[in-house]
Design an enzyme around this catalytic site. Structure first.
Site, PDB file in Angstrom:
ATOM      1  N   HIS A  12      89.494 -26.970  -7.381  1.00 47.21           N
ATOM      2  CA  HIS A  12      88.385 -27.884  -7.673  1.00 47.21           C
ATOM      3  C   HIS A  12      88.620 -28.644  -8.982  1.00 47.21           C
ATOM      4  O   HIS A  12      88.129 -29.759  -9.143  1.00 47.21           O
ATOM      5  CB  HIS A  12      87.067 -27.114  -7.737  1.00 47.21           C
ATOM      6  CG  HIS A  12      86.791 -26.343  -6.478  1.00 47.21           C
ATOM      7  ND1 HIS A  12      86.583 -26.964  -5.269  1.00 47.21           N
ATOM      8  CD2 HIS A  12      86.739 -25.008  -6.237  1.00 47.21           C
ATOM      9  CE1 HIS A  12      86.394 -26.046  -4.338  1.00 47.21           C
ATOM     10  NE2 HIS A  12      86.492 -24.850  -4.893  1.00 47.21           N
ATOM     11  N   CYS A  25      62.654 -37.042 -10.475  1.00 45.69           N
ATOM     12  CA  CYS A  25      61.926 -38.241 -10.049  1.00 45.69           C
ATOM     13  C   CYS A  25      61.292 -37.923  -8.705  1.00 45.69           C
ATOM     14  O   CYS A  25      61.069 -36.748  -8.386  1.00 45.69           O
ATOM     15  CB  CYS A  25      62.838 -39.471 -10.021  1.00 45.69           C
ATOM     16  SG  CYS A  25      64.211 -39.397  -8.853  1.00 45.69           S
ATOM     17  N   ASP A  72      60.632 -39.294 -14.552  1.00 51.86           N
ATOM     18  CA  ASP A  72      59.758 -40.464 -14.513  1.00 51.86           C
ATOM     19  C   ASP A  72      58.346 -39.984 -14.190  1.00 51.86           C
ATOM     20  O   ASP A  72      58.059 -38.772 -14.204  1.00 51.86           O
ATOM     21  CB  ASP A  72      60.281 -41.532 -13.540  1.00 51.86           C
ATOM     22  CG  ASP A  72      60.184 -41.129 -12.072  1.00 51.86           C
ATOM     23  OD1 ASP A  72      59.748 -39.992 -11.783  1.00 51.86           O
ATOM     24  OD2 ASP A  72      60.548 -41.952 -11.212  1.00 51.86           O
ATOM     25  N   HIS A 118      81.902 -26.047  -7.203  1.00 51.00           N
ATOM     26  CA  HIS A 118      82.942 -26.976  -6.739  1.00 51.00           C
ATOM     27  C   HIS A 118      82.969 -28.276  -7.530  1.00 51.00           C
ATOM     28  O   HIS A 118      84.044 -28.843  -7.732  1.00 51.00           O
ATOM     29  CB  HIS A 118      82.730 -27.327  -5.261  1.00 51.00           C
ATOM     30  CG  HIS A 118      83.004 -26.189  -4.323  1.00 51.00           C
ATOM     31  ND1 HIS A 118      83.256 -26.383  -2.983  1.00 51.00           N
ATOM     32  CD2 HIS A 118      83.065 -24.847  -4.535  1.00 51.00           C
ATOM     33  CE1 HIS A 118      83.468 -25.205  -2.396  1.00 51.00           C
ATOM     34  NE2 HIS A 118      83.344 -24.257  -3.314  1.00 51.00           N
ATOM     35  N   THR A 144      62.505 -38.385  -5.589  1.00 55.74           N
ATOM     36  CA  THR A 144      63.473 -37.793  -4.653  1.00 55.74           C
ATOM     37  C   THR A 144      64.669 -37.138  -5.319  1.00 55.74           C
ATOM     38  O   THR A 144      65.422 -36.420  -4.662  1.00 55.74           O
ATOM     39  CB  THR A 144      64.030 -38.891  -3.728  1.00 55.74           C
ATOM     40  OG1 THR A 144      64.670 -39.871  -4.562  1.00 55.74           O
ATOM     41  CG2 THR A 144      62.926 -39.547  -2.909  1.00 55.74           C
TER      42      THR A 144
HETATM   43  C1  RB5 Z   1      59.075 -43.873  -8.136  1.00 60.71           C
HETATM   44  O1  RB5 Z   1      58.064 -44.361  -7.297  1.00 60.71           O
HETATM   45  C2  RB5 Z   1      60.276 -43.452  -7.300  1.00 60.71           C
HETATM   46  O2  RB5 Z   1      60.905 -44.562  -6.762  1.00 60.71           O
HETATM   47  C3  RB5 Z   1      61.233 -42.631  -8.135  1.00 60.71           C
HETATM   48  O3  RB5 Z   1      60.577 -41.546  -8.671  1.00 60.71           O
HETATM   49  C4  RB5 Z   1      62.442 -42.025  -7.421  1.00 60.71           C
HETATM   50  O4  RB5 Z   1      62.051 -41.407  -6.231  1.00 60.71           O
HETATM   51  C5  RB5 Z   1      63.606 -42.872  -7.264  1.00 60.71           C
HETATM   52  O5  RB5 Z   1      64.665 -42.420  -6.798  1.00 60.71           O
END
Ligand code: RB5
Length: 158
Positions: free
Chosen positions: A134, A66, A9, A99, A68
């Site tokens: 596994h 993204c 993203d 695993h 996180t």
């Molecule tokens: C975008 O702001 C953020 O929410 C997205 O990149 C991600 O971290 C979602 O899990």
């Protein structure tokens, strides 16, 4: 040669571009499924694209980026056959292959540096599924794909 599908993203776009360059320099075939700018987009749209590229056999492995890695992993894991792992260190990346036979690596550009992301990616691509005990567990994960069509029910007794 391993074909790697990439998706990101807006938060993951710059890191996705860096990872693409790294992959190409090391001889991987790369399928870039976007996004192609820092303009705000919705990460599930790209997670499903990479997930379907894996399950359709158009790529061997997928990498999603993204902010996180969490949202990408959540969304990609809705695609039957996908096992996406959000990893922020090399150990979990290796174990997600050995695993869990993860076929998608999800990275967080806001929590992982470029250098760390490349280390994680290199370890993940180099690790192989260990099989053995596994494999039985992965078969149970695969069987859960069928639950989507069923009515919600209590967890089965073990
Ligand atoms: C975008 O702001 C953020 O929410 C997205 O990149 C991600 O971290 C979602 O899990």
């Amino acid at each position: 040669m391993t074909i790697v599908a990439l998706g990101a993203d807006h938060a993951g776009f710059p890191l996705k571009e860096d990872l693409k360059t790294w992959l190409i320099c090391r001889g991987y075939d790369v399928v870039d499924l976007g996004t192609q700018s820092a303009e705000s987009v919705d990460y599930p749209d790209f997670a499903v694209g990479v997930g379907c590229a894996i399950t359709a056999g158009k790529a061997d492995r997928g990498v999603l980026v993204c902010g996180t890695g969490i949202g990408m992993a959540m969304a990609a894991n809705k695609v039957p056959g996908v096992r996406a792992a959000a990893c922020s260190d090399a150990y979990t990346a290796r174990i997600s292959r050995e695993h869990n036979d993860a076929n998608i690596l999800a990275l967080g550009a806001r929590i992982t540096s470029r250098e760390a992301a490349i280390e994680i990616l290199e370890v993940w691509l180099g690790a192989e599924f260990a099989g053995g005990r596994h494999a039985r567990r992965i078969e149970k994960i695969v069987a859960l794909d069928g639950m989507r069509e069923q009515e919600p029910r209590d967890a089965p007794a073990r």
